[in-house]
Design a protein around this motif. Structure first.
Motif, PDB file in Angstrom:
ATOM      1  N   ILE A 160       0.824  -1.211   0.000  1.00 29.08           N
ATOM      2  CA  ILE A 160       0.000   0.000   0.000  1.00 29.08           C
ATOM      3  C   ILE A 160       0.860   1.263   0.000  1.00 29.08           C
ATOM      4  CG2 ILE A 160      -1.712   1.333   1.293  1.00 29.08           C
ATOM      5  CD1 ILE A 160      -2.824  -1.354   2.293  1.00 29.08           C
ATOM      6  N   MET A 161       1.866   1.309   0.901  1.00 37.23           N
ATOM      7  CA  MET A 161       2.669   2.516   1.015  1.00 37.23           C
ATOM      8  C   MET A 161       3.745   2.621  -0.068  1.00 37.23           C
ATOM      9  SD  MET A 161       1.130   3.900   3.487  1.00 37.23           S
ATOM     10  CE  MET A 161       2.179   5.322   3.767  1.00 37.23           C
ATOM     11  N   VAL A 162       4.456   1.522  -0.320  1.00 39.08           N
ATOM     12  CA  VAL A 162       5.556   1.561  -1.291  1.00 39.08           C
ATOM     13  C   VAL A 162       5.100   1.991  -2.683  1.00 39.08           C
ATOM     14  CG1 VAL A 162       7.228   0.126  -2.548  1.00 39.08           C
ATOM     15  CG2 VAL A 162       7.082  -0.026  -0.056  1.00 39.08           C
ATOM     16  N   PRO A 163       3.958   1.493  -3.209  1.00 36.78           N
ATOM     17  CA  PRO A 163       3.520   1.942  -4.537  1.00 36.78           C
ATOM     18  C   PRO A 163       3.237   3.438  -4.618  1.00 36.78           C
ATOM     19  CG  PRO A 163       2.415  -0.092  -3.943  1.00 36.78           C
ATOM     20  CD  PRO A 163       3.123   0.381  -2.713  1.00 36.78           C
TER      21      PRO A 163
ATOM     22  N   VAL B 173      13.173   0.712   0.452  1.00 40.14           N
ATOM     23  CA  VAL B 173      12.178   0.561   1.516  1.00 40.14           C
ATOM     24  C   VAL B 173      11.698  -0.888   1.593  1.00 40.14           C
ATOM     25  CG1 VAL B 173       9.848   1.220   2.274  1.00 40.14           C
ATOM     26  CG2 VAL B 173      11.423   2.962   1.423  1.00 40.14           C
ATOM     27  N   SER B 174      11.494  -1.504   0.439  1.00 36.13           N
ATOM     28  CA  SER B 174      11.031  -2.893   0.396  1.00 36.13           C
ATOM     29  C   SER B 174      12.055  -3.829   1.021  1.00 36.13           C
ATOM     30  CB  SER B 174      10.751  -3.317  -1.052  1.00 36.13           C
ATOM     31  OG  SER B 174       9.729  -2.526  -1.621  1.00 36.13           O
TER      32      SER B 174
ATOM     33  N   TRP C  40      13.670  -6.383   8.152  1.00 32.92           N
ATOM     34  CA  TRP C  40      13.102  -6.179   9.490  1.00 32.92           C
ATOM     35  C   TRP C  40      12.264  -7.382   9.911  1.00 32.92           C
ATOM     36  CZ3 TRP C  40      13.791  -3.812  13.806  1.00 32.92           C
ATOM     37  CH2 TRP C  40      12.763  -3.706  14.744  1.00 32.92           C
ATOM     38  N   PHE C  41      11.458  -7.879   8.984  1.00 39.03           N
ATOM     39  CA  PHE C  41      10.635  -9.052   9.281  1.00 39.03           C
ATOM     40  C   PHE C  41      11.507 -10.257   9.627  1.00 39.03           C
ATOM     41  CE2 PHE C  41       8.741 -13.032   7.820  1.00 39.03           C
ATOM     42  CZ  PHE C  41       7.639 -13.084   8.657  1.00 39.03           C
ATOM     43  N   VAL C  42      12.559 -10.454   8.850  1.00 38.42           N
ATOM     44  CA  VAL C  42      13.472 -11.585   9.089  1.00 38.42           C
ATOM     45  C   VAL C  42      14.126 -11.464  10.459  1.00 38.42           C
ATOM     46  CG1 VAL C  42      15.600 -12.705   8.327  1.00 38.42           C
ATOM     47  CG2 VAL C  42      13.892 -12.011   6.636  1.00 38.42           C
ATOM     48  N   VAL C  43      14.549 -10.259  10.813  1.00 38.38           N
ATOM     49  CA  VAL C  43      15.204 -10.040  12.110  1.00 38.38           C
ATOM     50  C   VAL C  43      14.241 -10.324  13.260  1.00 38.38           C
ATOM     51  CG1 VAL C  43      16.152  -8.260  13.642  1.00 38.38           C
ATOM     52  CG2 VAL C  43      16.945  -8.417  11.283  1.00 38.38           C
ATOM     53  N   ILE C  44      13.010  -9.868  13.139  1.00 41.53           N
ATOM     54  CA  ILE C  44      12.014 -10.114  14.195  1.00 41.53           C
ATOM     55  C   ILE C  44      11.768 -11.615  14.343  1.00 41.53           C
ATOM     56  CG2 ILE C  44       9.614  -9.785  14.905  1.00 41.53           C
ATOM     57  CD1 ILE C  44      11.457  -7.325  15.169  1.00 41.53           C
ATOM     58  N   ALA C  45      11.622 -12.309  13.224  1.00 40.90           N
ATOM     59  CA  ALA C  45      11.393 -13.753  13.263  1.00 40.90           C
ATOM     60  C   ALA C  45      12.574 -14.466  13.931  1.00 40.90           C
ATOM     61  CB  ALA C  45      11.178 -14.281  11.844  1.00 40.90           C
TER      62      ALA C  45
END
Length: 221
Positions: free
Chosen positions: A143-146, A157-158, A164-169
């Motif tokens: 939604i935001m990136v486009p 940004v992508s 970030w997702f990988v680090v949290i996981a």
């Protein structure tokens, strides 16, 4: 149209995979236990005070409360940009989705791993941190990136969001607050819920458009 069909297939596949994984966890499948154990053993070799400090910090900023808060901020920005239907949908997707993840937790009732690096409470499957972060990341990516005009900035940004997702996981596995399969299950649930929620959004948008056309027609009469 092709992208929509691809996401629909991906969403259905994720839901099926999540159901199979959940069934395996409920039945205490030996293969899943072996998988979890091997991954945990790998991460245990990296446990030290410095890594624990970093991982606990990442885990804090990837908490459901923070992810939900950031999602609401994004939704408010979109609301102020006059796209109120999408703003409401974004909040709906995150809040209802986290509620679904919590319901699954209480149905499966999987105990958390032993020897936690930092103590956490509640049930283990699926990971709330991972689920809420995944929804937040998908909101940003799709939604935001486009909305960003510069393609290089879009790519940056992508990449940062995926990292970030990988680090949290990884932080949830490192801290032994979750089994690896908890994180995988959360990711599959988030993807499948995202697709279901997308369908709800398009249905609502079509319904609202129809209502506006009918209202305009009535005014014309």
């Amino acid at each position: 149209m092709r992208k929509s069909k691809t996401w629909l297939i991906f969403g259905i596949g994720s839901l099926v995979a999540f159901a199979l994984l959940s069934a395996g966890i409920l039945s205490n499948a030996a293969s899943l236990q072996s998988f979890d154990s091997s991954i945990q053993q790998f991460f245990s070799s990296f446990i030290n005070p410095t890594n624990t400090m970093f991982m606990s910090t990442f885990s804090f900023f990837g908490s459901p409360a923070v992810s939900i808060g950031l999602t609401i901020i994004i939704a408010l920005a979109i609301w102020l940009n006059k796209n109120r239907t999408m703003a409401i949908w974004i909040i709906f997707t995150q809040i209802i989705g986290s509620g679904i993840a919590e319901i699954v937790k209480n149905i499966v009732q999987r105990p958390r791993p032993t020897l936690q690096v930092i103590k956490d409470t509640g049930f283990s499957y699926p990971s709330g941190h991972t689920f809420c972060t995944a929804i937040l990341i998908m909101v940003i990516l799709f939604i935001m990136v486009p909305m960003i005009n510069d393609q290089e900035v879009q790519a940056l940004v992508s990449i940062l969001n995926v990292l970030w997702f990988v680090v949290i996981a990884i932080s949830r596995i490192y801290l032994r607050d979750h089994f690896p399969t908890d994180v995988i299950g959360s990711t599959l649930l988030a993807i499948s819920w995202w697709e279901v929620s997308r369908g709800i959004y398009f249905f609502a948008q079509k319904h609202l458009a129809g209502s506006k056309l009918l209202a305009n027609h009535m005014k014309g009469e």
